[in-house]
Write a protein that holds these residues in place. Structure first.
Motif, mmCIF file in Angstrom:
data_model
loop_
_atom_site.group_PDB
_atom_site.id
_atom_site.type_symbol
_atom_site.label_atom_id
_atom_site.label_comp_id
_atom_site.label_asym_id
_atom_site.label_seq_id
_atom_site.Cartn_x
_atom_site.Cartn_y
_atom_site.Cartn_z
ATOM 1 N N ALA B 48 0.845 -1.197 0.000
ATOM 2 C CA ALA B 48 0.000 0.000 0.000
ATOM 3 C C ALA B 48 0.877 1.243 0.000
ATOM 4 N N CYS B 49 0.309 2.379 -0.422
ATOM 5 C CA CYS B 49 1.100 3.604 -0.421
ATOM 6 C C CYS B 49 1.256 4.118 1.016
ATOM 7 N N LEU B 50 2.331 4.848 1.238
ATOM 8 C CA LEU B 50 2.730 5.259 2.580
ATOM 9 C C LEU B 50 1.647 5.989 3.389
ATOM 10 N N CYS B 79 -7.489 7.252 -7.948
ATOM 11 C CA CYS B 79 -6.326 6.918 -7.127
ATOM 12 C C CYS B 79 -6.801 6.145 -5.909
ATOM 13 N N ARG B 80 -5.865 5.507 -5.229
ATOM 14 C CA ARG B 80 -6.218 4.580 -4.160
ATOM 15 C C ARG B 80 -6.927 5.222 -2.981
ATOM 16 N N PHE B 81 -6.741 6.528 -2.820
ATOM 17 C CA PHE B 81 -7.252 7.178 -1.627
ATOM 18 C C PHE B 81 -8.724 6.851 -1.364
ATOM 19 N N TYR B 83 -10.316 4.297 -1.689
ATOM 20 C CA TYR B 83 -10.580 2.988 -1.084
ATOM 21 C C TYR B 83 -9.771 2.764 0.198
ATOM 22 N N TYR B 84 -9.149 3.828 0.684
ATOM 23 C CA TYR B 84 -8.388 3.729 1.933
ATOM 24 C C TYR B 84 -9.256 3.222 3.086
ATOM 25 N N ALA B 85 -10.387 3.891 3.310
ATOM 26 C CA ALA B 85 -11.190 3.604 4.498
ATOM 27 C C ALA B 85 -11.597 2.132 4.537
ATOM 28 N N GLY B 213 3.645 17.736 -5.854
ATOM 29 C CA GLY B 213 3.590 16.303 -5.621
ATOM 30 C C GLY B 213 2.317 15.840 -4.956
ATOM 31 N N GLU B 214 2.414 14.713 -4.295
ATOM 32 C CA GLU B 214 1.259 14.058 -3.695
ATOM 33 C C GLU B 214 0.779 14.838 -2.479
ATOM 34 N N PHE B 215 -0.528 14.930 -2.271
ATOM 35 C CA PHE B 215 -1.059 15.838 -1.252
ATOM 36 C C PHE B 215 -0.572 15.531 0.163
ATOM 37 N N GLY B 277 -6.034 11.244 -11.651
ATOM 38 C CA GLY B 277 -6.315 11.008 -10.246
ATOM 39 C C GLY B 277 -5.302 11.721 -9.369
ATOM 40 N N GLY B 278 -5.602 11.792 -8.083
ATOM 41 C CA GLY B 278 -4.697 12.454 -7.136
ATOM 42 C C GLY B 278 -4.299 13.821 -7.652
ATOM 43 N N GLU B 279 -3.023 14.146 -7.511
ATOM 44 C CA GLU B 279 -2.543 15.463 -7.934
ATOM 45 C C GLU B 279 -1.662 15.366 -9.175
ATOM 46 N N LEU B 302 6.864 12.330 -3.665
ATOM 47 C CA LEU B 302 5.849 11.311 -3.906
ATOM 48 C C LEU B 302 6.135 10.065 -3.092
ATOM 49 N N PRO B 303 5.085 9.368 -2.673
ATOM 50 C CA PRO B 303 5.296 8.104 -2.000
ATOM 51 C C PRO B 303 5.637 7.017 -3.034
ATOM 52 N N PHE B 304 6.409 6.060 -2.614
ATOM 53 C CA PHE B 304 6.742 4.918 -3.447
ATOM 54 C C PHE B 304 5.442 4.260 -3.954
HETATM 55 S S1 SF4 Z 1 -2.125 10.035 -4.465
HETATM 56 FE FE1 SF4 Z 1 -0.709 8.324 -4.522
HETATM 57 S S2 SF4 Z 1 0.008 8.007 -2.433
HETATM 58 FE FE2 SF4 Z 1 -1.794 9.315 -2.370
HETATM 59 S S3 SF4 Z 1 -3.449 7.903 -2.041
HETATM 60 FE FE3 SF4 Z 1 -3.319 8.187 -4.249
HETATM 61 S S4 SF4 Z 1 -1.970 6.559 -4.958
HETATM 62 FE FE4 SF4 Z 1 -1.737 6.687 -2.740
#
Ligand code: SF4
Ligand code: SF4
Lengths: 332, 368
Positions: B48-50, B79-81, B83-85, B213-215, B277-279, B302-304
């Protein structure tokens, strides 16, 4: 900037269009292959993947990308010298309420970033969230590299859809894309049924998957995959999730995994995922959680990455098959 | 019920304000530390992302300190965010934790679910009351963002090290106490004045860097090792491509940044011609804007395995070549250490200064 096709005059009479045998190829090749052939184009398909293609991809692509996208770079580069255009669509959404994957949304831009090394791309945006009209517009734009006649494009599209429907019927009948492509070996008096789930570009790429399907067949397995399940079965399985997934291809992976987990139609499940894949990292949790909760059918997750050696993978698969056989013997 | 939520920069100030207005009992989770990270990494999925991992750590620490209800944002992808919860819920259930989770889906995409989430945590409040509370808290959050933006622009010129940061923190303190709209406006004016009163050396030669970069990476100083403060204190004027209220706000105009989503699309076109997606597209779009404005360089965090930002990272080499702009990408995971980041930043600043000198932009050189 992306080497888009705009200048009509530069259109070759009979363009050669390259289809990379990677990413969505295994899903849609009958559709696009037929579409372009109908329009009179020469269709060139790269691959199948081998070490050389993969290495070219690893060398050209950013090191943080997922393996399937890196491999896609390799296939595009292989085609670059031989074709007028490489077909790299931007597939944003194939249904109204889900996306594909961010990497597919940005695919033409990533290939475009190769600069001088990038071939001319034939690239349009396909986004079902914007409705059928918008989708068809893109189809016409793609077709316009071959003809000015929209009727002809329409006919080509219909013909492509028929080829695709035919293909999907074959898959539902129990064969895999490998068999259709002539890359599969026949089953050998199977005594075990094994469900294989994962992205088509991992499962059906013989190099990436280290020939998983044929390997299982050789060791007496009958392989069943998500493509053999009707969409409504997958949809029904997905109802188990409190929140709908918003990645279409992931829905197929999760839905078929859930089906195999719950029906007990299979003796074991192998879940193939790629290293550095965003969606897989989360669906792995959903699938493993479900498997553990039900704990009827044994499951093994295999992570495909550029460093995983064939020997290690072969040993794991063999051990898993042996375990399934032993367990089956004990139950009967 | 005692609610809690994960950390991300100043989000606790905004959330505390909102929950107080709604009279919801809550606790602020212990601040994110290495321990939080360790807990998250131990339990969250390996690939999963950091941000997912660290926020799992926040949740577990919140439950340890007495929370029982976890608040989290939802989303509709890609982006994965979004589906985080769901993922985090499963991860924590699996280790036997007892809690309930309330997910706030986007009010635009799922208005009914959004309302329902508020009904769950504040059953006595009417929709109108919730709406008013949201509006006021949000207005306050925007002030926090504007102060932060100002901080990043001024701190490079401060005469006494630490003086701008101190003024900014005093300003946040003032703001936090403000309740009514009038009080918020007054506190904001006062906080801004505090910042503007900090003695500056306007003659100082500074570099201009855009940080993109990533938020989560941009908003949470724990994961970015406080690079903003470090850069400011090494004579770097900063603009940043993400602010909290622009990010969570429903408006596509992004008032804090002053760059709308449509502007971003236009600026990024040709390099990244679609949102991913994302930023991802904002990273490229803002970079183009910083280049237009003559910035010296870009720092990208950015996270890996982050999908949108890996796409941006793939595009940067070509963009940097075309536009002749140095870009430094930091791929951050749980193993990344501060020392390595600082070493690379130092080398980057050296590069930017030597480019400046080559262009004859540094006064000392001209004088000597
Ligand atoms: S922007 Fe990148 S690090 Fe942030 S939740 Fe989405 S995939 Fe994960
Ligand atoms: S789904 Fe995973 S493997 Fe496929 S393109 Fe996206 S990140 Fe890569």
């Amino acid at each position: 900037m992306l080497g888009r096709v705009t200048e009509r005059e530069t259109r070759p009479m009979r363009p050669t269009i390259g289809l990379p045998q990677a990413l969505v190829y295994h899903k849609y090749f009958p559709l696009w292959g037929e579409f372009f052939s109908y329009l009179g184009a020469d269709v060139a398909v790269s691959g199948p993947t081998d070490k050389r293609v993969l290495n070219a991809g690893l060398e050209a692509a950013d090191s943080e990308l997922c393996l399937p996208v890196k491999l896609f770079f390799g296939h595009v580069l292989e085609l670059a010298q031989q074709v007028d255009f490489v077909f790299v669509p931007r597939i944003v959404a194939v249904e109204g309420d889900a996306f594909t994957c961010p990497k597919l949304l940005g695919l033409p831009d990533m290939i475009g970033a190769l600069g001088e090394r990038a071939p001319s791309l034939l690239s349009e945006t396909f986004n079902m969230k914007r409705g059928m009209r918008d989708f068809y517009k893109s189809v016409y734009k793609v077709g316009s590299v071959c003809t000015d006649s929209s009727i002809k494009v329409y006919r080509a599209w219909r013909s492509g859809l028929r080829a695709q429907a035919d293909y999907e019927r074959q898959l539902l009948g129990g064969v895999t894309p490998l068999d259709v492509l002539g890359q599969g070996i026949p089953e050998k008096e199977p005594d075990l049924t094994i469900g294989v789930v994962g992205h088509a570009y991992n499962v059906y790429d013989r190099h990436l998957s280290m020939d998983l399907i044929n390997r299982l067949r050789k060791s007496g397995g009958r392989v069943v995959t998500g493509e053999m399940l009707p969409p409504k079965v997958i949809e029904r399985e997905l109802q188990r999730l409190p929140k709908r997934l918003f990645w279409s291809y992931e829905k197929e992976v999760v839905g078929s995994a859930f089906h195999f987990i719950h029906t007990g139609d299979v003796d074991g499940i192998i879940f193939l995922l790629s290293f550095a894949c965003g969606p897989d990292s989360l669906t792995q949790v959903l699938i493993e959680h479900e498997a553990r909760k039900t704990s009827k059918t044994p499951m093994m997750s295999l992570v495909v990455d550029e460093h995983s050696g064939e020997a290690g993978m072969a040993t794991r698969v063999e051990a898993f098959v042996d375990m399934l056989r032993w367990q089956k013997g004990r139950v009967c | 019920m005692r609610a809690s939520f994960p950390h991300m920069g100043n989000i606790h100030l905004l959330m505390s304000d909102l929950l107080e207005r709604l009279e919801v009992e809550y606790i602020v989770a212990p601040p994110t530390t290495t321990k939080t990270l360790e807990i998250g990494v131990r339990h969250a999925p390996e690939f999963a992302c950091l941000p997912l991992k660290i926020t799992v750590g926040n949740f577990i620490e919140a439950l340890d300190t007495g929370a029982d209800t976890l608040l989290m944002a939802g989303g509709t992808g890609p982006c994965r965010f979004g589906y985080y919860a769901e993922t985090q819920k499963r991860v924590m259930e699996q280790i036997g934790l007892d809690f309930s989770m309330v997910t706030f889906e986007s009010p635009a995409a799922h208005p009914a679910m959004f309302v329902k989430a508020f009904k769950t945590i504040a059953p006595d409040k009417s929709v109108l009351q919730v709406w008013r509370a949201l509006k006021t808290s949000f207005a306050k959050g925007r002030c926090f963002d504007l102060l932060e933006k100002r901080l990043l622009q001024l701190r490079a010129y401060e005469v006494a090290p630490g003086s701008t940061t101190a003024a900014y923190e005093a300003g946040l303190e003032l703001m936090s106490k403000a309740k009514s709209r009038e009080q918020i406006d007054a506190a904001y004016a006062e906080a801004l004045a505090l910042l503007d009163e900090v003695p500056l050396d306007r003659e100082r030669e500074v570099l201009k860097i855009g940080i993109v970069g990533e938020f989560y990476m941009l908003l949470e100083p724990f994961v970015n090792f406080g690079v903003e403060r470090w850069l400011n204190e090494h004579d770097v004027y900063l603009e940043r491509s993400v602010y909290l209220t622009d990010w969570i706000g429903p408006s596509r105009r992004n008032p804090v940044l002053g760059v709308s989503d449509a502007d971003v699309g236009r600026l990024a076109h040709g390099y990244l011609s679609h949102h991913v997606g994302g930023e991802g597209q904002a990273t490229i779009g803002h970079t183009m804007k910083y280049i237009e404005e003559g910035f010296d360089g870009i720092v990208h965090l950015l996270p890996f395995t982050c999908m949108p930002e890996t796409i941006a990272k793939t595009i940067f080499p070509r963009l940097a070549r075309d536009m002749d702009i140095p870009v430094l990408s930091f791929v951050i995971d749980e193993q990344t250490g501060k020392a390595g980041v600082i070493t690379r930043l130092e080398a980057f600043l050296d590069l930017l200064w030597s480019r400046r000198r080559a262009k004859g932009g540094v006064r000392e050189l001209v004088a000597s």
